[in-house]
Write a protein that holds these residues in place. Sequence first.
Motif, PDB file in Angstrom:
ATOM      1  N   GLN A 192       0.828  -1.200   0.000  1.00 27.13           N
ATOM      2  CA  GLN A 192       0.000   0.000   0.000  1.00 27.13           C
ATOM      3  C   GLN A 192       0.866   1.256   0.000  1.00 27.13           C
ATOM      4  OE1 GLN A 192      -2.406  -0.770   3.447  1.00 27.13           O
ATOM      5  NE2 GLN A 192      -4.135  -1.485   2.213  1.00 27.13           N
ATOM      6  N   ARG A 193       1.977   1.195   0.717  1.00 25.64           N
ATOM      7  CA  ARG A 193       2.893   2.339   0.766  1.00 25.64           C
ATOM      8  C   ARG A 193       3.499   2.598  -0.612  1.00 25.64           C
ATOM      9  NH1 ARG A 193       8.107   2.377   1.225  1.00 25.64           N
ATOM     10  NH2 ARG A 193       8.230   0.215   1.892  1.00 25.64           N
TER      11      ARG A 193
ATOM     12  N   THR B 268       3.177   2.723  -9.027  1.00 29.32           N
ATOM     13  CA  THR B 268       4.596   2.376  -8.947  1.00 29.32           C
ATOM     14  C   THR B 268       4.795   0.870  -9.027  1.00 29.32           C
ATOM     15  OG1 THR B 268       4.996   4.334  -7.608  1.00 29.32           O
ATOM     16  CG2 THR B 268       6.694   2.631  -7.565  1.00 29.32           C
ATOM     17  N   TRP B 269       3.947   0.105  -8.346  1.00 26.71           N
ATOM     18  CA  TRP B 269       4.049  -1.354  -8.383  1.00 26.71           C
ATOM     19  C   TRP B 269       3.895  -1.860  -9.811  1.00 26.71           C
ATOM     20  CZ3 TRP B 269       5.453  -5.310  -5.317  1.00 26.71           C
ATOM     21  CH2 TRP B 269       5.108  -6.579  -5.722  1.00 26.71           C
ATOM     22  N   ASP B 270       2.822  -1.428 -10.478  1.00 30.86           N
ATOM     23  CA  ASP B 270       2.558  -1.904 -11.837  1.00 30.86           C
ATOM     24  C   ASP B 270       3.652  -1.484 -12.806  1.00 30.86           C
ATOM     25  OD1 ASP B 270       0.241  -3.218 -11.100  1.00 30.86           O
ATOM     26  OD2 ASP B 270      -1.080  -1.548 -11.647  1.00 30.86           O
TER      27      ASP B 270
ATOM     28  N   TYR C  11      -0.927  -5.056  -9.323  1.00 32.55           N
ATOM     29  CA  TYR C  11      -1.240  -4.616  -7.963  1.00 32.55           C
ATOM     30  C   TYR C  11      -2.557  -5.190  -7.450  1.00 32.55           C
ATOM     31  CZ  TYR C  11      -1.999  -1.374  -4.078  1.00 32.55           C
ATOM     32  OH  TYR C  11      -2.222  -0.837  -2.840  1.00 32.55           O
ATOM     33  N   GLN C  12      -3.626  -5.079  -8.229  1.00 31.24           N
ATOM     34  CA  GLN C  12      -4.944  -5.528  -7.778  1.00 31.24           C
ATOM     35  C   GLN C  12      -4.959  -7.038  -7.529  1.00 31.24           C
ATOM     36  OE1 GLN C  12      -7.437  -3.671  -6.799  1.00 31.24           O
ATOM     37  NE2 GLN C  12      -6.234  -1.861  -7.280  1.00 31.24           N
TER      38      GLN C  12
ATOM     39  N   LEU D 194      -3.266 -11.478  -1.308  1.00 29.16           N
ATOM     40  CA  LEU D 194      -2.798 -11.238   0.058  1.00 29.16           C
ATOM     41  C   LEU D 194      -3.967 -11.124   1.028  1.00 29.16           C
ATOM     42  CD1 LEU D 194       0.144  -8.752  -0.523  1.00 29.16           C
ATOM     43  CD2 LEU D 194       0.295 -11.140   0.185  1.00 29.16           C
ATOM     44  N   TYR D 195      -5.043 -10.484   0.624  1.00 29.75           N
ATOM     45  CA  TYR D 195      -6.207 -10.368   1.503  1.00 29.75           C
ATOM     46  C   TYR D 195      -6.847 -11.736   1.756  1.00 29.75           C
ATOM     47  CZ  TYR D 195      -6.175  -5.285   1.553  1.00 29.75           C
ATOM     48  OH  TYR D 195      -5.831  -3.977   1.751  1.00 29.75           O
ATOM     49  N   VAL D 196      -6.852 -12.597   0.749  1.00 28.10           N
ATOM     50  CA  VAL D 196      -7.381 -13.956   0.935  1.00 28.10           C
ATOM     51  C   VAL D 196      -6.511 -14.718   1.922  1.00 28.10           C
ATOM     52  CG1 VAL D 196      -7.726 -16.185  -0.196  1.00 28.10           C
ATOM     53  CG2 VAL D 196      -8.552 -14.093  -1.288  1.00 28.10           C
TER      54      VAL D 196
END
Length: 59
Positions: free
Chosen positions: A6-7, A12-14, A40-41, A47-49
């Motif tokens: 998230q930071r 930037t990640w993509d 990212y998505q 990660l949420y799973v």
Amino acid sequence: MVKNLQRIGSFTWDRTVREYVNKLPLPDSAKSTFKKYLGYQMVMGVLYVVIDFSGTIEL
């Protein structure tokens, strides 16, 4: 891991994933698939799973 991601942020990640995947010696179709699954998505969703998962993961 989620807080770090998230930071960093989705843009930037993509961009970073795209930069490194484009350097791989793979066909364009494989690069496209990698970019999709390392986006990212998608990573945040996985990660949420995993965070909400209870039990054991077996191979």
